[in-house]
Design an enzyme around this catalytic site. Structure first.
Site, PDB file in Angstrom:
ATOM      1  N   ALA A  94       7.442  -1.517 -11.021  1.00 28.29           N
ATOM      2  CA  ALA A  94       7.446  -0.334 -11.877  1.00 28.29           C
ATOM      3  C   ALA A  94       8.706  -0.275 -12.727  1.00 28.29           C
ATOM      4  O   ALA A  94       8.652   0.030 -13.928  1.00 28.29           O
ATOM      5  CB  ALA A  94       7.306   0.927 -11.034  1.00 28.29           C
ATOM      6  N   VAL A 103       0.834  -1.196   0.000  1.00 24.83           N
ATOM      7  CA  VAL A 103       0.000   0.000   0.000  1.00 24.83           C
ATOM      8  C   VAL A 103       0.873   1.253   0.000  1.00 24.83           C
ATOM      9  O   VAL A 103       1.561   1.538   0.981  1.00 24.83           O
ATOM     10  CB  VAL A 103      -0.937   0.017   1.226  1.00 24.83           C
ATOM     11  CG1 VAL A 103      -1.801   1.268   1.212  1.00 24.83           C
ATOM     12  CG2 VAL A 103      -1.804  -1.231   1.242  1.00 24.83           C
ATOM     13  N   LEU A 104       0.816   1.995  -1.121  1.00 21.78           N
ATOM     14  CA  LEU A 104       1.640   3.196  -1.271  1.00 21.78           C
ATOM     15  C   LEU A 104       3.075   2.873  -0.871  1.00 21.78           C
ATOM     16  O   LEU A 104       3.653   1.919  -1.343  1.00 21.78           O
ATOM     17  CB  LEU A 104       1.052   4.343  -0.434  1.00 21.78           C
ATOM     18  CG  LEU A 104      -0.390   4.761  -0.789  1.00 21.78           C
ATOM     19  CD1 LEU A 104      -0.893   5.820   0.177  1.00 21.78           C
ATOM     20  CD2 LEU A 104      -0.472   5.264  -2.211  1.00 21.78           C
ATOM     21  N   GLY A 107      -2.485  -4.878   4.614  1.00 22.41           N
ATOM     22  CA  GLY A 107      -3.651  -5.751   4.553  1.00 22.41           C
ATOM     23  C   GLY A 107      -4.757  -5.174   3.690  1.00 22.41           C
ATOM     24  O   GLY A 107      -4.781  -3.987   3.367  1.00 22.41           O
ATOM     25  N   ALA A 111      14.567  -2.584  -9.180  1.00 17.95           N
ATOM     26  CA  ALA A 111      14.137  -3.707 -10.015  1.00 17.95           C
ATOM     27  C   ALA A 111      12.828  -4.301  -9.515  1.00 17.95           C
ATOM     28  O   ALA A 111      12.647  -5.520  -9.500  1.00 17.95           O
ATOM     29  CB  ALA A 111      15.232  -4.775 -10.057  1.00 17.95           C
ATOM     30  N   GLY A 112      11.891  -3.430  -9.128  1.00 16.63           N
ATOM     31  CA  GLY A 112      10.560  -3.883  -8.725  1.00 16.63           C
ATOM     32  C   GLY A 112       9.597  -3.838  -9.889  1.00 16.63           C
ATOM     33  O   GLY A 112       9.997  -3.739 -11.055  1.00 16.63           O
ATOM     34  N   LYS A 146      -8.582   5.719  -5.896  1.00 11.33           N
ATOM     35  CA  LYS A 146      -8.332   5.390  -7.302  1.00 11.33           C
ATOM     36  C   LYS A 146      -9.641   5.383  -8.083  1.00 11.33           C
ATOM     37  O   LYS A 146      -9.711   5.850  -9.229  1.00 11.33           O
ATOM     38  CB  LYS A 146      -7.650   4.021  -7.380  1.00 11.33           C
ATOM     39  CG  LYS A 146      -7.060   3.669  -8.737  1.00 11.33           C
ATOM     40  CD  LYS A 146      -5.897   4.565  -9.059  1.00 11.33           C
ATOM     41  CE  LYS A 146      -5.210   4.186 -10.347  1.00 11.33           C
ATOM     42  NZ  LYS A 146      -4.350   3.005 -10.225  1.00 11.33           N
ATOM     43  N   LEU A 187       3.782   2.297   2.275  1.00 15.61           N
ATOM     44  CA  LEU A 187       3.566   1.881   3.665  1.00 15.61           C
ATOM     45  C   LEU A 187       3.743   0.390   3.885  1.00 15.61           C
ATOM     46  O   LEU A 187       3.720  -0.070   5.025  1.00 15.61           O
ATOM     47  CB  LEU A 187       2.154   2.308   4.108  1.00 15.61           C
ATOM     48  CG  LEU A 187       1.842   3.806   3.971  1.00 15.61           C
ATOM     49  CD1 LEU A 187       0.375   4.071   4.290  1.00 15.61           C
ATOM     50  CD2 LEU A 187       2.740   4.620   4.884  1.00 15.61           C
TER      51      LEU A 187
END
Length: 753
Positions: free
Chosen positions: A200, A78-79, A85, A197-198, A96, A81
């Protein structure tokens, strides 16, 4: 210019009021009679059910599937963070959903799935597929996000799009195309270094390679350094696909001589020494949030020739996903697409890049408070560019049709673009433009009624939003007590509280007021009472002496009474050129109604003045005025005295050589309805009126309040026009947002003054 800020309480209040959450469901069909219910449900609903069962493609015709996207997450990323969950991700997914609606008129429902098992997640989404026209995956951690997206793409026949990956990639590609255009380089020739390297980062490189970047010219780095062919530590199949044949091993080595840096990693990952070592005209996209890998200031300190973009709105060249996903889905939904493929993503990127190279409309410059033009500090369009809605979806739709993923062909693209223009609500752009101009003005705003909690909260919001300084007329202890009761005790220290007991200017105020009123039946005792005890008069005196730039009042007293008090200090009467204009915003339409405040029973000369002031307010809002003198009669029938003066008012304007459209007299339905206007081809109005001049104050006020109470219209005003200083008088039923909007209007006028 001050940057907006908010507290924890502000964020929680925003999500709690006026009702919990950020969206609701409303019916698009009538649901009032027994017949309506019979058609909406049983037995009438059986007919489209049978048609869809026989011809599944007709679901796009008889249901909302064709304009409905699910925003789905499991809350594992989440963002910034981390794994909060599914339940804790809901505020983000709701947000969104409202962005889809705001920017592209796409209906969206957020769905939070309480599982970290990729199989369970995919099964749940696949089973919901018939409900939606597209799936937007969000905030799912790697590597599961790759597995989930790939599997759902294979199993579903609607677009599945992981925005954290591809949204960032599309906007990054658009900006890079223009940065390379400026630096005179080609994508197939440049050396690109990516750090992070995630999801995005990998998506960025995949899209750039699809657009022509060469594999071994793209160096991907992670926390362990360069991802090179043969590396085994910290690898997975997605990183391995981008392993380069290179001897470089560290980010520092990779940056030496590189043309482009793309960062989706962490604050401070790039040093000035690395930037200094890059090739001429380096392109640096430091997209880590909330803090970039290197700030534009730090980069330009060592390389003036650098073109820098970040993910932040307070720097030029923001890589913002909202430029992509709403319009990608808009185009995909409109062709009933089976997927969003690389060709559609590339078309989106190229259309964005092309748009940034064009002249920027004045309304965008007005909204941002500056003139924008293509160059090193403007390589990506702004998120609020009104052209996005009718430029990007057609490009996406064309690419989808050309690559065979469309179920529906758009035969007339020009007509499609016109339809897209009509989808957008102009009220949002008007309010956005006002807010931008108010922030540029940085006006000191006097809030006269510091004894009202709504006014205090509005004053705090005005200041925290970066519009300027708020002065509150009241007592410090009372202000602190009321703010504490509102859960905003910390805000008391932010506000400057002013009253007769602590101002050094009271004697000056009294002398001024005595000179104005001594021949109007008021003695010095009366003056002392007015100046020292009446907050409306005291605030007006502050404004008259330049101790503030604008004034907000009226939330606690009837407007007629407040106007009497303001007139003690200012010339704001019917024959002083003052006019009250109320802005009515409803269902995407904006209509100004005048006079709702000053003139009780205007004659034709007064009505002409009101029309002129109303047209001026319309232009201040960014509208091209079309004024209608409204009555219960239309062009002479039925005849009455009240209708005749409206007809004569138009004749008065004939002799004034004004520069706006006007016509009258006419009934409201003729003034506002394009079909109704077709019956009067001689009318001088080129479209529905947006300024209504009404026969009397009482009828104007009734009209506005009826729209507010019965239709739920948003009302700004009445805006007091034609007075030397910015004074705005609120309604006694004003909400906090209403009061802030009035302050914004006053700030815009203060800027012009």
């Amino acid at each position: 210019m001050a940057k907006p800020r908010f507290t924890r309480e502000d964020a929680l209040n925003f999500h709690e009021a006026p009702s919990p959450g950020k969206w609701e469901v409303t019916a698009t069909v009538p649901m009032t009679t027994q017949r309506d219910l019979s058609l909406a449900y049983s037995p009438g609903v059986a007919i489209p059910c049978e048609v869809i069962a026989e011809h599944p493609e007709t679901a796009y015709d008889y249901t909302n599937k064709g304009n409905l996207v699910a925003v789905i997450s499991n809350g594992t990323a989440v963002l910034g963070l981390g794994n909060l969950g599914a339940l804790a991700s809901k505020p983000v997914m709701e947000g969104k959903s409202v962005l889809f609606k705001r920017f592209a008129d796409v209906n969206s429902i957020d769905i939070e799935l309480d599982t970290e098992d990729a199989d369970a997640f995919c099964n749940a989404v696949r089973l919901m597929g018939p409900s939606f026209g597209g799936i937007n995956l969000e905030d799912i951690k790697a590597p599961e996000c790759f597995i989930i997206e790939q599997r759902l793409k294979e199993e579903m026949d609607i677009p599945v799009f992981h925005d954290d990956q591809h949204g960032t990639a599309v906007i990054c590609a658009a900006g890079l195309l223009n940065a390379l255009h400026i630096s005179g380089k080609k994508i197939e020739d440049v050396r690109i270094v990516l750090n992070g390297a995630g999801a995005a980062g990998i998506a960025c490189l995949e899209l750039l390679k699809a657009m022509g970047a060469r594999h071994d010219n793209c160096i991907m780095c992670d926390t362990k350094g360069v991802i090179w062919q043969g590396r085994t530590i910290g690898m997975n199949q997605w990183k391995s696909a981008h392993a380069a044949n290179t001897s470089l091993r560290t980010l520092e080595e990779a940056m030496d001589g590189a043309d482009v840096f793309l960062g989706v990693s962490a604050k401070g990952a790039v040093t000035q020494a690395m930037v200094k070592s890059m090739a001429p005209n380096p392109v640096i996209f430091a997209m880590a949030n909330p803090d970039p890998e290197i700030t534009p200031e730090e980069a330009h300190e060592v390389r003036e020739d650098a073109i820098v973009a970040t993910g932040r709105s307070d720097y030029p060249n923001q890589v913002n996903n909202v430029l992509g996903f709403p319009y990608l889905f808009r185009g995909a939904l409109d062709i009933h697409a089976r997927a969003i493929n690389d060709a559609m993503k590339i078309a989106c990127a190229e259309a964005l890049a092309e748009l940034a190279r064009e002249e920027v409309p004045d309304e965008v410059a007005l909204a941002y408070g500056q003139k924008l033009s293509f160059g090193r500090d403007y390589i990506i369009p702004t998120p609020f560019d009104p052209r996005l809605i009718h430029r990007i979806p057609p490009a996406v739709a064309r690419a989808g049709m050309e690559t065979g993923v469309a179920r529906r062909e758009i035969a007339d693209m020009e007509q499609y673009e016109q339809a897209l223009k009509g989808r957008m609500d102009p009220t949002a752009s008007v309010l956005r433009g006002l807010n931008a101009r108010a922030r540029a003005a940085q006006a000191t705003m006097i809030f006269a009624e510091g004894d009202d909690p709504r006014v205090l909260r509005a004053a705090v919001q005005y200041q925290r939003s970066g519009f300027g300084k708020a002065l509150v007329v009241g007592r410090s202890d009372d202000v602190a007590e009321k703010l504490a009761a509102e859960g905003m005790a910390d805000a008391a220290a932010e506000l400057e509280v002013v009253n007769a007991a602590n101002t050094p200017h009271l004697d000056t105020y009294k002398a001024f007021l005595y000179r104005r009123l001594q021949r109007k039946g008021l003695d010095q005792h009366d003056i002392h009472r007015l100046a020292g005890r009446d907050r409306h008069v005291f605030a007006s005196l502050m404004l008259a002496h330049g101790h503030g730039d604008g004034m907000i009042t009226g939330a606690t007293r009837k407007s007629a009474h407040v106007m009497e008090l303001v007139n003690h200090v200012f010339d704001a009467g019917p024959h002083d050129g003052a006019v009250g204009v109320s802005v009515v915003m409803h269902n995407g339409r904006i209509v100004l109604i005048a006079d709702t405040l000053v003139h009780e029973w205007p004659d034709e000369e007064d009505l002409a003045d009101i029309a002129t002031q109303g047209a001026q307010v319309a232009r201040e809002l960014g509208l091209e005025p079309r004024v209608a003198f409204v009555s219960f009669s239309t062009f002479g029938y039925p005849v009455s005295e009240r209708a005749t003066k409206m007809h004569r008012a138009a004749e008065v304007l004939d002799g004034r050589n004004v520069d706006f459209e006007y016509e009258g007299e006419m009934a409201v339905d003729v003034a506002l309805n394009a079909k109704g206007q077709e019956n009067y081809p001689f009318s001088r109005l080129t479209g529905p009126a947006n300024v209504l001049v009404v026969p009397a104050r009482h009828s104007a006020s009734i009209s506005v309040k009826l729209m507010q109470e019965m239709a739920g219209a948003t009302i700004i005003g009445p805006i007091l026009s034609g007075v030397d200083k910015p004074i705005q008088i609120c309604s006694t039923v004003s909400t906090v947002n209403d009061i802030v909007n009035m302050a914004v209007m006053a700030a815009c006028k203060a800027r012009r003054a």
